[in-house]
Motif scaffolding. Sequence first.
Motif, PDB file in Angstrom:
ATOM      1  N   ARG A  96      39.513  34.469  40.990  1.00  0.00           N
ATOM      2  CA  ARG A  96      38.504  33.459  40.671  1.00  0.00           C
ATOM      3  C   ARG A  96      37.937  33.761  39.279  1.00  0.00           C
ATOM      4  NH1 ARG A  96      33.069  35.255  44.012  1.00  0.00           N
ATOM      5  NH2 ARG A  96      33.109  37.455  43.410  1.00  0.00           N
ATOM      6  N   ARG A  97      37.294  32.776  38.710  1.00  0.00           N
ATOM      7  CA  ARG A  97      36.726  32.925  37.377  1.00  0.00           C
ATOM      8  C   ARG A  97      35.258  33.338  37.458  1.00  0.00           C
ATOM      9  NH1 ARG A  97      39.856  30.746  33.343  1.00  0.00           N
ATOM     10  NH2 ARG A  97      41.592  29.412  33.993  1.00  0.00           N
ATOM     11  N   VAL A  98      34.859  34.161  36.507  1.00  0.00           N
ATOM     12  CA  VAL A  98      33.434  34.448  36.328  1.00  0.00           C
ATOM     13  C   VAL A  98      32.781  33.188  35.773  1.00  0.00           C
ATOM     14  CG1 VAL A  98      31.791  35.874  35.055  1.00  0.00           C
ATOM     15  CG2 VAL A  98      33.926  36.879  35.888  1.00  0.00           C
ATOM     16  N   PRO A  99      31.565  32.822  36.224  1.00  0.00           N
ATOM     17  CA  PRO A  99      30.887  31.652  35.627  1.00  0.00           C
ATOM     18  C   PRO A  99      30.970  31.694  34.103  1.00  0.00           C
ATOM     19  CG  PRO A  99      29.609  32.478  37.471  1.00  0.00           C
ATOM     20  CD  PRO A  99      30.744  33.431  37.291  1.00  0.00           C
ATOM     21  N   ALA A 100      31.413  30.586  33.522  1.00  0.00           N
ATOM     22  CA  ALA A 100      31.825  30.562  32.115  1.00  0.00           C
ATOM     23  C   ALA A 100      30.728  30.979  31.142  1.00  0.00           C
ATOM     24  CB  ALA A 100      32.341  29.170  31.761  1.00  0.00           C
ATOM     25  N   ASP A 101      29.473  30.687  31.466  1.00  0.00           N
ATOM     26  CA  ASP A 101      28.401  30.968  30.502  1.00  0.00           C
ATOM     27  C   ASP A 101      27.791  32.350  30.667  1.00  0.00           C
ATOM     28  OD1 ASP A 101      27.429  30.157  32.997  1.00  0.00           O
ATOM     29  OD2 ASP A 101      25.517  29.494  32.156  1.00  0.00           O
ATOM     30  N   LEU A 102      28.329  33.169  31.583  1.00  0.00           N
ATOM     31  CA  LEU A 102      27.754  34.495  31.830  1.00  0.00           C
ATOM     32  C   LEU A 102      28.640  35.604  31.267  1.00  0.00           C
ATOM     33  CD1 LEU A 102      26.457  34.358  35.522  1.00  0.00           C
ATOM     34  CD2 LEU A 102      25.180  33.947  33.414  1.00  0.00           C
ATOM     35  N   GLN A 103      28.008  36.565  30.634  1.00  0.00           N
ATOM     36  CA  GLN A 103      28.662  37.820  30.291  1.00  0.00           C
ATOM     37  C   GLN A 103      28.214  38.833  31.326  1.00  0.00           C
ATOM     38  OE1 GLN A 103      27.457  39.560  26.582  1.00  0.00           O
ATOM     39  NE2 GLN A 103      28.938  41.231  26.694  1.00  0.00           N
ATOM     40  N   VAL A 104      29.132  39.275  32.174  1.00  0.00           N
ATOM     41  CA  VAL A 104      28.748  40.168  33.264  1.00  0.00           C
ATOM     42  C   VAL A 104      28.390  41.542  32.704  1.00  0.00           C
ATOM     43  CG1 VAL A 104      29.472  41.266  35.415  1.00  0.00           C
ATOM     44  CG2 VAL A 104      30.179  38.925  34.899  1.00  0.00           C
TER      45      VAL A 104
ATOM     46  N   PHE B 112      28.895  33.061  43.481  1.00  0.00           N
ATOM     47  CA  PHE B 112      29.765  34.055  42.860  1.00  0.00           C
ATOM     48  C   PHE B 112      29.326  35.470  43.234  1.00  0.00           C
ATOM     49  CE2 PHE B 112      30.452  36.995  39.313  1.00  0.00           C
ATOM     50  CZ  PHE B 112      31.838  36.978  39.245  1.00  0.00           C
ATOM     51  N   PHE B 113      28.049  35.765  43.073  1.00  0.00           N
ATOM     52  CA  PHE B 113      27.586  37.124  43.304  1.00  0.00           C
ATOM     53  C   PHE B 113      27.542  37.490  44.784  1.00  0.00           C
ATOM     54  CE2 PHE B 113      26.009  36.940  38.887  1.00  0.00           C
ATOM     55  CZ  PHE B 113      26.475  38.176  38.445  1.00  0.00           C
ATOM     56  N   ARG B 114      27.418  36.482  45.672  1.00  0.00           N
ATOM     57  CA  ARG B 114      27.377  36.795  47.102  1.00  0.00           C
ATOM     58  C   ARG B 114      28.651  37.464  47.591  1.00  0.00           C
ATOM     59  NH1 ARG B 114      24.411  31.712  47.838  1.00  0.00           N
ATOM     60  NH2 ARG B 114      22.279  32.247  48.477  1.00  0.00           N
ATOM     61  N   THR B 115      29.776  37.203  46.943  1.00  0.00           N
ATOM     62  CA  THR B 115      31.039  37.821  47.356  1.00  0.00           C
ATOM     63  C   THR B 115      31.569  38.780  46.289  1.00  0.00           C
ATOM     64  OG1 THR B 115      32.188  35.827  46.590  1.00  0.00           O
ATOM     65  CG2 THR B 115      31.727  36.019  48.964  1.00  0.00           C
ATOM     66  N   THR B 116      30.675  39.257  45.428  1.00  0.00           N
ATOM     67  CA  THR B 116      31.021  40.302  44.465  1.00  0.00           C
ATOM     68  C   THR B 116      30.769  41.660  45.103  1.00  0.00           C
ATOM     69  OG1 THR B 116      30.490  38.903  42.569  1.00  0.00           O
ATOM     70  CG2 THR B 116      30.421  41.274  42.212  1.00  0.00           C
ATOM     71  N   TRP B 117      31.611  42.623  44.798  1.00  0.00           N
ATOM     72  CA  TRP B 117      31.446  43.960  45.377  1.00  0.00           C
ATOM     73  C   TRP B 117      30.426  44.757  44.552  1.00  0.00           C
ATOM     74  CZ3 TRP B 117      31.225  46.289  49.503  1.00  0.00           C
ATOM     75  CH2 TRP B 117      31.440  47.659  49.658  1.00  0.00           C
ATOM     76  N   ILE B 118      29.464  45.381  45.236  1.00  0.00           N
ATOM     77  CA  ILE B 118      28.359  46.152  44.661  1.00  0.00           C
ATOM     78  C   ILE B 118      27.563  45.301  43.667  1.00  0.00           C
ATOM     79  CG2 ILE B 118      27.663  48.434  43.826  1.00  0.00           C
ATOM     80  CD1 ILE B 118      30.414  49.467  44.299  1.00  0.00           C
ATOM     81  N   PRO B 119      27.052  44.152  44.096  1.00  0.00           N
ATOM     82  CA  PRO B 119      26.339  43.271  43.166  1.00  0.00           C
ATOM     83  C   PRO B 119      24.983  43.807  42.721  1.00  0.00           C
ATOM     84  CG  PRO B 119      26.179  42.416  45.392  1.00  0.00           C
ATOM     85  CD  PRO B 119      27.139  43.575  45.450  1.00  0.00           C
TER      86      PRO B 119
END
Length: 525
Positions: free
Chosen positions: A171-179, A209-216
């Motif tokens: 999946r893609r990271v939300p386009a406007d965010l720099q993680v 997106f963050f709800r299914t990210t590991w160690i958010p």
Amino acid sequence: MARIAYILLCHKAPDEVIRQAERLTAAGDMVAIHFDARTPRADYEAIRAALDANPSVTFARRRVKCGWGEWSLVAATLQALKAAEEAFPRATHFYMLSGDCMPIKTAEYAHAFLDAEDADYIESFDFFASDWIKTGLKAERLVYRHLFNERRNKRLFYAALQAQKRLGLTRRVPADLQVMIGSQWWCLRRRTVEAVLDFIRARPDVMRFFRTTWIPDETFFQTLVRHLVPADQIRTRTLTFLMFSDYGMPVTFYNDHYDLLLAQDFLFARKISPEAHELKARLGTLYAATGVAFSPSNEGRSLYRFLTGRGREGRRFAPRFWETESSLGRERELMIVTCKKWHVAKRLVDRVHAVTGLPAVAYLFNEEATDLPDLGGIQATLEKRTRHRRALMRMLFDHYGTDRLVICLDPSNIDLMQDFYADRSRTRLLEIQCRFSDDYLAGHAQRVGLAGPRTPPEVLDRLLPTIRHDMVFESDRIRDAEFPGFYRIDEARPPDENADALAGFLSIPPHTAREIAATDYLFDD
């Protein structure tokens, strides 16, 4: 003047939570408490009964069942943060704490420190460009969806991850965010918190997106703050002093660390030992004091590295170093292969490593020449390895950057097996049953010094039944120990039967286990 609303995440010791909240509010600050929903209801009610009348304490409206690495930790933080933002309109700063934290400066000093700069304090490093993640999953945390808890459902966690990799379900990271990434312990200004809460209401896509990210908890606030706040208003640091040992565990502070903690350029410290009653009492008194001068020297981390380095060489402080955090770690899996024919076990673990990528170390407690990384001297001799076996294993897990490790032990090492099984880690055992010809037993007798090249045949004839009996005895002793997670493969069994045992032992798919079991030279002498 700065007014701090502390966001207190806790999951145990209700009496300590009450004392911590009373200490912080007595100095004029405020506390919003989230008490883990996995804990007994009676503990939560005891905290409510003690603190409900305190106008400077509020509680999260909804208690969340928290699990390490899950979204639930961020959800719990947001519940407490929203409660604090609504209940304390005069709060200028919001500061994340855990139940293991204690102040190492006065409230007076903390307020002056926050007044000195109009800034947010949060570690915020580029997720991909920085080396903040030392081991384990990196890009996989973001580009795949994580629906299972890695610690409670390890098999499902990795099965889901591998399935997504095979099917290309990235999946893609939300386009406007720099993680960004960093420590979860932050201190944010009120306007930053308001901007974050407004953002999450307006951006359900980011929340999904963050709800299914590991160690958010290491990426959520770090990313949003960097997205919403000008860089010159962010100090990329935490105000909570914490250290990690060189094998990946948080360093715990005890009664004799008082002076060291006060010398650090931080406002709080974690983790304080539950048994450090004197340290907690002194730090609690300190927080309410006025007119105390501090001269931070900030040598804590370098001093710790120096002392523990000397401890590894056995020159100084060794007992305390090895005794502290002596567990392998509840989240780790140790897989032990035992076989009297060492060459057979070595072939098996070499094949396991080649097929699965699992790191494997052969007979590290039996052979001085076992190939081991430089671990500061602890690996230098068999005596050191055995005496400090748990510390050695922790360091190997950390060196290989894994929570799963395969080692080989001789069947005579039942004391080591029992010690590892007594640990909180998940331990499994695989016994390899082999056939022993008289020629092999004669060679074994020479290798262990029971016989020599000139030993008369009649002496060997009397000796070999005893050696064979000892090998049977060692195998029976292992069976009689009734170790959980015990598996066996046998030279006389077909590969398909051995594959079933290997699949269970290694937690790998049956077809992968068959590939290993079908190694045609596995049992060759």
